[in-house]
Motif scaffolding. Structure first.
Motif, short mmCIF file in Angstrom:
data_model
loop_
_atom_site.label_atom_id
_atom_site.label_comp_id
_atom_site.label_asym_id
_atom_site.label_seq_id
_atom_site.Cartn_x
_atom_site.Cartn_y
_atom_site.Cartn_z
N ARG A 1 0.81 -1.21 0.00
CA ARG A 1 0.00 0.00 0.00
C ARG A 1 0.85 1.27 0.00
O ARG A 1 0.50 2.24 -0.66
CB ARG A 1 -0.91 -0.01 1.22
N ALA A 2 1.95 1.27 0.70
CA ALA A 2 2.80 2.46 0.76
C ALA A 2 3.37 2.82 -0.60
O ALA A 2 3.43 3.99 -0.98
CB ALA A 2 3.93 2.24 1.77
N ARG B 1 2.00 2.14 -3.46
CA ARG B 1 0.91 2.66 -4.28
C ARG B 1 0.59 4.10 -3.91
O ARG B 1 0.26 4.90 -4.79
CB ARG B 1 -0.33 1.78 -4.12
N TYR B 2 0.67 4.44 -2.64
CA TYR B 2 0.45 5.84 -2.24
C TYR B 2 1.51 6.76 -2.85
O TYR B 2 1.20 7.87 -3.26
CB TYR B 2 0.46 5.98 -0.71
N VAL C 1 0.49 7.36 -6.38
CA VAL C 1 -0.63 8.31 -6.47
C VAL C 1 -0.15 9.74 -6.24
O VAL C 1 -0.55 10.67 -6.95
CB VAL C 1 -1.74 7.93 -5.47
N VAL C 2 0.73 9.92 -5.28
CA VAL C 2 1.26 11.26 -5.00
C VAL C 2 2.08 11.78 -6.19
O VAL C 2 1.97 12.95 -6.56
CB VAL C 2 2.09 11.26 -3.70
#
Length: 89
Positions: free
Chosen positions: A59-60, A62-63, A66-67
């Motif tokens: 998840r990290a 993927r964040y 996105v950023v």
């Protein structure tokens, strides 16, 4: 096994993104247009974010992708406003 398939598909994307991220400031220095350099840099950040998002297994990661995409899009939009107003020439 799955991670190798994903990484092999994103390698050309990452190489193209690195070329745009490095070439954006160089293009701006050669052409004298800050707006064009910012657009190229922003597109490189978007591509890098897409590659990070696709290749990440947690998840990290993927964040981070996105950023990078959101930051690249905001850079392209801001540079487009500069260029339309005549300030980014």
């Amino acid at each position: 096994m799955r991670s190798m398939e994903i990484l092999s598909g994103t390698k050309p994307l990452w190489l193209f993104a690195a070329l745009l991220l490095g070439g954006g400031p160089l293009l701006g220095a050669l052409s004298g247009s800050v707006g064009v350099a910012a657009v190229v840099f922003g597109i490189g950040a978007v591509l890098l974010g897409i590659g990070q998002f696709r290749a990440s297994e947690n998840r990290a990661g993927r964040y981070i992708g996105v950023v990078l995409v959101l930051g690249g899009v905001s850079t392209v939009v801001d540079a487009g406003i500069w260029m339309l107003s005549g300030a980014g020439i």
